[in-house]
Design a protein around this motif. Structure first.
Motif, PDB file in Angstrom:
ATOM      1  N   ARG A 194      23.117 -76.572   4.435  1.00  0.00           N
ATOM      2  CA  ARG A 194      24.513 -76.634   3.993  1.00  0.00           C
ATOM      3  C   ARG A 194      24.734 -75.626   2.872  1.00  0.00           C
ATOM      4  O   ARG A 194      23.952 -75.563   1.934  1.00  0.00           O
ATOM      5  CB  ARG A 194      24.852 -78.021   3.489  1.00  0.00           C
ATOM      6  N   ARG A 245      29.470 -66.186   8.029  1.00  0.00           N
ATOM      7  CA  ARG A 245      30.167 -66.789   9.187  1.00  0.00           C
ATOM      8  C   ARG A 245      29.307 -66.723  10.441  1.00  0.00           C
ATOM      9  O   ARG A 245      29.278 -67.662  11.232  1.00  0.00           O
ATOM     10  CB  ARG A 245      31.504 -66.086   9.427  1.00  0.00           C
ATOM     11  N   GLN A 267      26.892 -69.408  10.415  1.00  0.00           N
ATOM     12  CA  GLN A 267      27.564 -70.677  10.719  1.00  0.00           C
ATOM     13  C   GLN A 267      27.839 -70.791  12.215  1.00  0.00           C
ATOM     14  O   GLN A 267      27.590 -71.836  12.803  1.00  0.00           O
ATOM     15  CB  GLN A 267      28.864 -70.770   9.907  1.00  0.00           C
ATOM     16  N   GLY A 287      24.861 -71.698  14.182  1.00  0.00           N
ATOM     17  CA  GLY A 287      24.363 -73.023  13.855  1.00  0.00           C
ATOM     18  C   GLY A 287      23.270 -73.074  12.803  1.00  0.00           C
ATOM     19  O   GLY A 287      22.651 -74.122  12.604  1.00  0.00           O
ATOM     20  N   VAL A 317      23.761 -72.648   9.531  1.00  0.00           N
ATOM     21  CA  VAL A 317      24.284 -73.251   8.312  1.00  0.00           C
ATOM     22  C   VAL A 317      25.578 -74.008   8.596  1.00  0.00           C
ATOM     23  O   VAL A 317      26.269 -73.736   9.582  1.00  0.00           O
ATOM     24  CB  VAL A 317      24.565 -72.198   7.203  1.00  0.00           C
ATOM     25  N   GLU A 318      25.874 -74.964   7.728  1.00  0.00           N
ATOM     26  CA  GLU A 318      27.185 -75.619   7.674  1.00  0.00           C
ATOM     27  C   GLU A 318      27.877 -75.064   6.437  1.00  0.00           C
ATOM     28  O   GLU A 318      27.254 -74.955   5.379  1.00  0.00           O
ATOM     29  CB  GLU A 318      27.055 -77.133   7.492  1.00  0.00           C
ATOM     30  N   LEU A 319      29.146 -74.730   6.577  1.00  0.00           N
ATOM     31  CA  LEU A 319      29.891 -74.191   5.436  1.00  0.00           C
ATOM     32  C   LEU A 319      30.753 -75.292   4.829  1.00  0.00           C
ATOM     33  O   LEU A 319      31.491 -75.981   5.534  1.00  0.00           O
ATOM     34  CB  LEU A 319      30.769 -73.020   5.878  1.00  0.00           C
ATOM     35  N   TRP A 320      30.666 -75.412   3.537  1.00  0.00           N
ATOM     36  CA  TRP A 320      31.416 -76.394   2.769  1.00  0.00           C
ATOM     37  C   TRP A 320      32.201 -75.690   1.683  1.00  0.00           C
ATOM     38  O   TRP A 320      31.769 -74.667   1.153  1.00  0.00           O
ATOM     39  CB  TRP A 320      30.463 -77.407   2.136  1.00  0.00           C
ATOM     40  N   PHE A 375      36.320 -74.212  10.671  1.00  0.00           N
ATOM     41  CA  PHE A 375      34.894 -73.960  10.463  1.00  0.00           C
ATOM     42  C   PHE A 375      34.380 -74.392   9.090  1.00  0.00           C
ATOM     43  O   PHE A 375      33.178 -74.337   8.850  1.00  0.00           O
ATOM     44  CB  PHE A 375      34.564 -72.478  10.687  1.00  0.00           C
ATOM     45  N   ASN A 380      33.865 -77.351   6.179  1.00  0.00           N
ATOM     46  CA  ASN A 380      33.878 -78.756   5.800  1.00  0.00           C
ATOM     47  C   ASN A 380      34.377 -78.818   4.364  1.00  0.00           C
ATOM     48  O   ASN A 380      34.063 -77.949   3.553  1.00  0.00           O
ATOM     49  CB  ASN A 380      32.464 -79.331   5.886  1.00  0.00           C
ATOM     50  N   CYS A 398      34.600 -80.614   0.707  1.00  0.00           N
ATOM     51  CA  CYS A 398      33.992 -81.551  -0.242  1.00  0.00           C
ATOM     52  C   CYS A 398      35.106 -82.169  -1.070  1.00  0.00           C
ATOM     53  O   CYS A 398      35.883 -81.453  -1.693  1.00  0.00           O
ATOM     54  CB  CYS A 398      33.055 -80.832  -1.195  1.00  0.00           C
TER      55      CYS A 398
END
Length: 92
Positions: free
Chosen positions: A2, A28, A31, A34, A36-39, A71, A73, A75
């Motif tokens: 993340r 990007r 992401q 797959g 990483v997840e971008l927050w 794309f 997430n 917080c």
């Protein structure tokens, strides 16, 4: 993994600012494949709107933010969709 994306990194991506946009594209790509997840912080979006509306116009800034929700997430201490909607209502 993340990644919490800083406000300035998002602005670089939205405005395609050189030379930083190439770093944004790499993030990007990671992401999309797959790795990483971008927050992002919900608070970032009020700053992003304020700083990007001069280059993109208010509506353009809003559209860029809305498109990024596909794309990113969010917080927040509340439901992520609620947080963005609450912030979004305050945009002029």
């Amino acid at each position: 993994m993340r990644l919490l994306v800083d406000t300035n990194v998002l602005i670089d991506g939205y405005l395609k600012r050189r030379p930083f946009v190439s770093d944004w594209r790499e993030i990007r790509l990671c992401q999309v494949i797959g790795d990483v997840e971008l927050w992002a912080s919900a608070k970032s979006f009020t700053d992003i709107h304020y700083l990007t509306k001069h280059a993109l116009g208010s509506r353009g800034a809003q559209e860029a933010i809305l498109n990024s929700l596909d794309f990113l997430n969010i917080c927040s201490i509340v439901n992520s969709n609620q947080a963005v909607i609450i912030c979004y209502k305050g945009f002029h």
